[in-house]
Design an enzyme around this catalytic site. Structure first.
Site, PDB file in Angstrom:
ATOM      1  N   HIS A 112      30.917 -34.048 -49.938  1.00 34.81           N
ATOM      2  CA  HIS A 112      31.164 -33.128 -51.043  1.00 34.81           C
ATOM      3  C   HIS A 112      32.387 -32.294 -50.691  1.00 34.81           C
ATOM      4  O   HIS A 112      32.516 -31.785 -49.578  1.00 34.81           O
ATOM      5  CB  HIS A 112      29.953 -32.221 -51.270  1.00 34.81           C
ATOM      6  CG  HIS A 112      30.266 -31.049 -52.156  1.00 34.81           C
ATOM      7  ND1 HIS A 112      30.812 -31.206 -53.411  1.00 34.81           N
ATOM      8  CD2 HIS A 112      30.143 -29.710 -51.955  1.00 34.81           C
ATOM      9  CE1 HIS A 112      31.000 -30.009 -53.949  1.00 34.81           C
ATOM     10  NE2 HIS A 112      30.613 -29.089 -53.093  1.00 34.81           N
ATOM     11  N   GLU A 165      25.700 -28.649 -63.122  1.00 36.85           N
ATOM     12  CA  GLU A 165      25.283 -27.257 -62.986  1.00 36.85           C
ATOM     13  C   GLU A 165      26.003 -26.381 -63.995  1.00 36.85           C
ATOM     14  O   GLU A 165      25.868 -25.159 -63.968  1.00 36.85           O
ATOM     15  CB  GLU A 165      25.498 -26.743 -61.568  1.00 36.85           C
ATOM     16  CG  GLU A 165      26.918 -26.755 -61.053  1.00 36.85           C
ATOM     17  CD  GLU A 165      27.021 -26.206 -59.643  1.00 36.85           C
ATOM     18  OE1 GLU A 165      27.146 -24.979 -59.510  1.00 36.85           O
ATOM     19  OE2 GLU A 165      26.988 -26.992 -58.683  1.00 36.85           O
ATOM     20  N   CYS A 217      25.720 -28.703 -56.446  1.00 33.08           N
ATOM     21  CA  CYS A 217      26.591 -29.872 -56.353  1.00 33.08           C
ATOM     22  C   CYS A 217      25.875 -31.128 -55.886  1.00 33.08           C
ATOM     23  O   CYS A 217      26.457 -32.216 -55.912  1.00 33.08           O
ATOM     24  CB  CYS A 217      27.761 -29.574 -55.423  1.00 33.08           C
ATOM     25  SG  CYS A 217      28.697 -28.108 -55.897  1.00 33.08           S
TER      26      CYS A 217
END
Length: 381
Positions: free
Chosen positions: A237, A83, A115
């Site tokens: 994550h 990103e 993400c």
């Protein structure tokens, strides 16, 4: 499952930056109690890119060792997830393809969804290998997270790249079907084209993450996935490492199970070692967690690992992997720890100067000093 083609992660390597800012240094500048960082968010340091580092240089450094070990003849696809890409049209992976001298008979593409995109890249790669088991796919997840100086997000910044070789008969982790999916239009985090730093609503983002955990797990269970109690460890994550603990407690309670601290630690703590000293690397974060887990002392042979990938905005996916017997002989533990230990400690003034560097907007030539010992890229107008 014995008759199914086993596809998954055959090799994994990561790279991070030339510099590191400790949270002790940051706390001395902000006046915060360093425990706010060490215990509050579970972070002790931030990887800081040098002036001549970006997602391409980190990606090439991570991927180079994979190509050196396995060669490139079977790599017909490179999928680069980020990103913080460097161009709105040209895939960052094309620079990596060139730097590593990969075959011209290859496709290269860049994926974006906050993400989460690294997991999309992994799943796309698995599909390609199922279609043609003779080929391998190079998956790269690389990002630099940047927030405004003095903002709440500053302490969670970081930078890293993870490269994974995906193929049949994987040596590390076999990725299983099914996957549980969740998408919701939520403005918890975003970075418009006109900004160099991201915008985030911290509380909204945490709430959205937990909602996504619940939704992705629900779909995974409905698709016939494993029972929660079958998993030995969970890779989440990690925008900051304490978020992984929070997410796992939420999942356990959602499933009607006790969220005892010892059980949560057992499932999550081995995944946090690298993220805690690197910071948030966006798409790479969950796979830094996997690297830490595999490099830990825990023997995972034949054990199931759960993966919860989340990308703000938002998309989430829960899937499972089974660690392959003999995986330890293929690990890069020494290399990974060296990548962290070799970083040079910098003071806040140097960090601030690097943070304020921006890409030129006039199309001209702008030379930056050579600071790193890794790959470099020449920009041309």
């Amino acid at each position: 499952m014995s008759g199914e083609l086993a596809v998954g992660i055959h090799d994994l390597a990561f790279a991070t930056t030339e510099y590191v800012l400790t949270h002790a240094t940051l706390a001395a500048r902000t006046g915060a109690d360093v425990a706010k960082y060490h215990q509050g968010i579970g972070q002790t340091a931030i990887s800081v890119p040098a002036a001549d580092e970006d997602v391409v240089t980190m990606a090439a450094t991570a991927a180079a060792t994979i190509v050196a070990r396995h060669g490139s003849d079977r790599i017909r696809t490179v999928v680069f997830a980020t990103e913080t890409g460097i161009d709105q049209a040209k895939a960052a992976g094309i620079y990596v393809h060139s730097l590593l001298g990969l075959p011209s008979a290859a496709r290269v593409v860049e994926l974006k969804q906050a993400c989460y995109a690294g997991t999309a890249a992994l799943q796309f790669a698995i599909g390609l290998v199922h279609r043609d088991p003779a080929q391998q796919v190079l998956v790269i997840a690389a990002d630099t997270s940047r927030y405004e100086l003095g903002s709440p997000g500053e302490s969670t910044q970081g930078a890293a790249a993870v490269a994974m070789l995906v193929g049949a008969g994987p040596a590390l982790v076999r990725i299983e079907d099914p996957a549980g999916l969740q998408t919701a239009d939520i403005m918890d985090f975003w970075r418009p084209n006109y900004r160099n730093t991201a915008l985030v609503d911290g509380q909204e983002s945490i709430a959205a993450y937990l909602q996504a955990v619940q939704g992705a797990w629900k779909d995974y269970a409905e698709q016939g996935g494993r029972a929660l109690t079958e998993f030995r460890a969970f890779c989440y994550h990690q925008p900051f490492t304490k978020m992984a603990y929070k997410a796992h407690r939420h999942l356990l309670r959602h499933c009607g199970l006790d969220a005892e601290a010892a059980d949560v630690d057992r499932a999550v703590q081995p995944t946090t070692a690298y993220n805690s000293v690197i910071g948030n690397s966006y798409t790479a974060s969950i796979y830094l967690g996997l690297a830490a887990l595999l490099d830990s002392a825990v023997d995972l042979t034949g054990r199931a690992v759960g993966f919860l990938s989340y990308g703000s905005g938002s998309v989430a996916e829960f899937f499972a992997g089974e660690v392959v017997p003999g995986y330890r002989t293929h690990l890069r533990t020494v290399q990974h720890r060296a990548a962290i230990d070799r970083r040079q400690d910098i003071d806040y003034a140097r960090y601030r100067d690097l943070h304020q560097l921006t890409f030129p907007a006039d199309g001209g030539d702008h030379l930056r000093p050579r600071e790193t010992s890794g790959h470099k890229r020449l920009y041309e107008s």
